[in-house]
Scaffold this motif. Sequence first.
Motif: not given
Length: 116
Positions: A66, A68, A71, A73-78, A82, A84, A92
């Motif tokens: 996993e 994280v 950016t 603009e926010g964060e995403a857990i991949l 997954d 990006c 980033r």
Amino acid sequence: MNVTRFEEAPEYFPPNHFSMRCVRLQGHEAGPAESLWLGVSAIEPGGYTTSDASPVEKHYVVLEGEVVVVTDEGEAILTAFDSCRIAPGERRALHNRSRSPAKILLAMPFLRPEQC
């Protein structure tokens, strides 16, 4: 054809990467490539990069674990498989906040001379 065995992939040391082992699969010291290079980063628990931007886009695919991606603009857990895209100039940071190692694949075009 240029084959790079993962066990033999050359290690590289990008700045601002902590508790990570980075290897090149194709391009640069891993062999010939015309438009992009590929690398894999193994990120230990607690490993991270600082928040930085580059003049070219980056594509990430989590291979295991996993990661994280943060950016402005926010964060995403991949998680596994997954992906990006980080746009040129977009800041980033990568974090492994889990208790298990993670691996992430990076595909990135070469810098053109005017981008250096």
